[in-house]
Motif scaffolding. Structure first.
Motif, PDB file in Angstrom:
ATOM      1  N   GLU A   1      39.784  38.911  38.641  1.00  0.00           N
ATOM      2  CA  GLU A   1      38.575  38.325  38.069  1.00  0.00           C
ATOM      3  C   GLU A   1      38.378  36.876  38.502  1.00  0.00           C
ATOM      4  N   GLN A   2      39.456  36.226  38.937  1.00  0.00           N
ATOM      5  CA  GLN A   2      39.358  34.845  39.415  1.00  0.00           C
ATOM      6  C   GLN A   2      38.942  34.788  40.887  1.00  0.00           C
ATOM      7  N   GLY A   3      38.566  35.942  41.429  1.00  0.00           N
ATOM      8  CA  GLY A   3      38.034  35.954  42.777  1.00  0.00           C
ATOM      9  C   GLY A   3      38.865  36.704  43.786  1.00  0.00           C
ATOM     10  N   GLY A   4      39.989  37.232  43.357  1.00  0.00           N
ATOM     11  CA  GLY A   4      40.836  37.988  44.275  1.00  0.00           C
ATOM     12  C   GLY A   4      40.387  39.432  44.379  1.00  0.00           C
ATOM     13  N   SER A   5      41.053  40.136  45.228  1.00  0.00           N
ATOM     14  CA  SER A   5      40.786  41.560  45.415  1.00  0.00           C
ATOM     15  C   SER A   5      42.013  42.327  44.990  1.00  0.00           C
ATOM     16  N   PHE A   6      41.836  43.555  44.514  1.00  0.00           N
ATOM     17  CA  PHE A   6      43.019  44.325  44.120  1.00  0.00           C
ATOM     18  C   PHE A   6      43.900  44.635  45.305  1.00  0.00           C
ATOM     19  N   CYS A   7      43.391  44.521  46.524  1.00  0.00           N
ATOM     20  CA  CYS A   7      44.204  44.771  47.715  1.00  0.00           C
ATOM     21  C   CYS A   7      45.313  43.749  47.866  1.00  0.00           C
ATOM     22  N   GLN A   8      45.106  42.531  47.336  1.00  0.00           N
ATOM     23  CA  GLN A   8      46.135  41.512  47.461  1.00  0.00           C
ATOM     24  C   GLN A   8      47.365  41.845  46.632  1.00  0.00           C
ATOM     25  N   ASP A   9      47.260  42.811  45.734  1.00  0.00           N
ATOM     26  CA  ASP A   9      48.367  43.153  44.844  1.00  0.00           C
ATOM     27  C   ASP A   9      49.251  44.243  45.409  1.00  0.00           C
ATOM     28  N   ASP A  10      49.115  44.553  46.709  1.00  0.00           N
ATOM     29  CA  ASP A  10      49.966  45.584  47.301  1.00  0.00           C
ATOM     30  C   ASP A  10      51.433  45.256  47.090  1.00  0.00           C
TER      31      ASP A  10
END
Length: 135
Positions: free
Chosen positions: A118-127
């Motif tokens: 929600e702070q601007g990241g993408s769920f892809c960064q959480d791999d």
């Protein structure tokens, strides 16, 4: 309980999603009993002896935990719905994004992962999840 056990409870309240030692102990007992029943059923299954009363007890125990979690999720959803002043189209968009996120992660994201997104990241960064993300 020893001071060490009390500290373990206190240190893990947040991880368990509870706010008191009593709630933590209740969940711990239910979890451990489910674990014991599951282990016992696995041993019986390997011998071809699965008594229905043990299976029903396990099912009831797991069902009780799922029911309690469902009540907590429903409560949080109602609280958030009352607080949110979003158009329905935005809520539907968030839901669609959440579906994709759960599919991508293979599980529900943690609060920290959702916060980062929600702070601007993408769920892809959480791999590659941080240790805190797995609580």
């Amino acid at each position: 309980m020893t001071p060490r056990h009390l500290k373990l409870c206190d240190d893990n309240l947040r991880r368990a999603g509870v706010s008191s030692r009593n709630d933590f102990v209740e969940q711990a007992i239910e979890f451990y009993c489910s674990h014991l029943l599951s282990h016992e059923l696995a041993q019986l299954r390997s011998r071809g002896e699965v008594p229905m009363e043990r299976f029903e007890t396990l099912s009831k125990s797991l069902g009780t935990g799922q029911y309690k979690l469902s009540v907590e999720v429903a409560t949080m959803a109602r609280i958030l719905a009352r607080m949110a002043h979003l158009p329905e189209s935005e809520v539907r968009s968030i839901q669609a994004d959440s579906i994709q996120e759960v599919k991508h992660l293979g599980r529900a994201p943690t609060f920290l992962q959702s916060y980062r997104r929600e702070q601007g990241g993408s769920f892809c960064q959480d791999d590659v999840a941080d240790e805190d993300d797995l609580l």
